[in-house]
Design a protein around this motif. Sequence first.
Motif, PDB file in Angstrom:
ATOM      1  N   ASN A 157       6.660  89.298 -81.297  1.00 47.63           N
ATOM      2  CA  ASN A 157       7.070  88.665 -80.047  1.00 47.63           C
ATOM      3  C   ASN A 157       8.584  88.503 -80.069  1.00 47.63           C
ATOM      4  O   ASN A 157       9.115  87.558 -80.650  1.00 47.63           O
ATOM      5  N   TYR A 181       7.105  88.081 -75.294  1.00 49.78           N
ATOM      6  CA  TYR A 181       7.604  89.450 -75.273  1.00 49.78           C
ATOM      7  C   TYR A 181       6.936  90.266 -76.370  1.00 49.78           C
ATOM      8  O   TYR A 181       7.587  90.728 -77.308  1.00 49.78           O
ATOM      9  N   ASN A 182       5.637  90.414 -76.259  1.00 51.18           N
ATOM     10  CA  ASN A 182       4.934  91.277 -77.213  1.00 51.18           C
ATOM     11  C   ASN A 182       5.225  92.737 -76.874  1.00 51.18           C
ATOM     12  O   ASN A 182       5.164  93.138 -75.718  1.00 51.18           O
ATOM     13  N   ALA A 183       5.534  93.518 -77.895  1.00 50.70           N
ATOM     14  CA  ALA A 183       5.884  94.926 -77.682  1.00 50.70           C
ATOM     15  C   ALA A 183       4.623  95.769 -77.571  1.00 50.70           C
ATOM     16  O   ALA A 183       3.666  95.592 -78.335  1.00 50.70           O
ATOM     17  N   TYR A 204       8.159  95.378 -73.454  1.00 53.17           N
ATOM     18  CA  TYR A 204       7.764  94.007 -73.774  1.00 53.17           C
ATOM     19  C   TYR A 204       7.031  93.389 -72.590  1.00 53.17           C
ATOM     20  O   TYR A 204       7.442  93.551 -71.435  1.00 53.17           O
TER      21      TYR A 204
END
Length: 318
Positions: free
Chosen positions: A143, A256-258, A99
């Motif tokens: 996210n 928190y984009n993966a 993330y």
Amino acid sequence: MRVLMAALLLVAVTACGLRPASSFVPPVEPGSIRPVPGLEGARIRVTSKEFTEQLVLGKIAVLALTAAGADVADQTNVQGSVNARASLTRGDADLMWEYTGTGWITYLGQARPIPDPARQYEAVRDLDLRENGIVWLPPAPLNNSYTIGVTRATAERYGLRKISDLTKIPVAQRTFCVDHETFGRDDGFLGMLRGYGLTYGKDVPRGNVRRVSVGVLYNSVASGQCALGMVTTTDGRIKALDLVLLEDDRHFFPLYNAAVTLRRPVADAHPEIARIFAPISAKLTDDVIRALNAQVDVDGDVPVLVARDWLRSQGFVK
């Protein structure tokens, strides 16, 4: 039936003295993911953290690379973010979903998150490559951020809509459930209190905070064992338990984009990996991953089967 099948599989695997069930990879055939000559027989070690979303994402990676012809070692289900990340930076693993916020704050030690998702990704991508030789592929829309979750009854009782509304709750009733890892992180519970001007031990008494496992946290909030829970926004149990998410009105929590991360030597040797994951990442929205998480945490399904069925439903594999 699917849970029974998985249980029988575990018994069979254990009885035969073979690999643990967590490493079981069901057979898949190529769909839109076609065999890649450059990956044929290439050993790719995939790791992940231990919570549901990471297990699902990890299994998606294992199955996608398998369909592409790689010789995949399933090393998913590592306890703790730092341990999983260390396996990558030490060279014990080759690829994992990570993330952007975790990379920026926890691993790279940056104090201030960047509120624009594209700029945050570019910043963590460039710094992590320069300092650690870790390549970040373009992120998914999902996210998986933190916030505070409460029951609908608690939200209505105290008029809670945003995190700064916590001060409406009498100090004695400000009880929190927080998972062990999130408690002390700069982007976690104690950091959040500081960001909202609250002092741990005074505004939130130490005895009011229960440290629990992620597995029981959501039910602990829903059952009233604590008034407030530190939750993640893409967890499948939120909808099932009818929890209300409070708005992060001070924009404390990072994005928190993966994204798939991998060691630079692997990325350089196999640039086709980026092409495999680009269409997969594009389809992983908040709603999609929340539904996949719910299949595991609410319906009791098995992460690798959830991952396989989703890949099939999108035509990536057969």
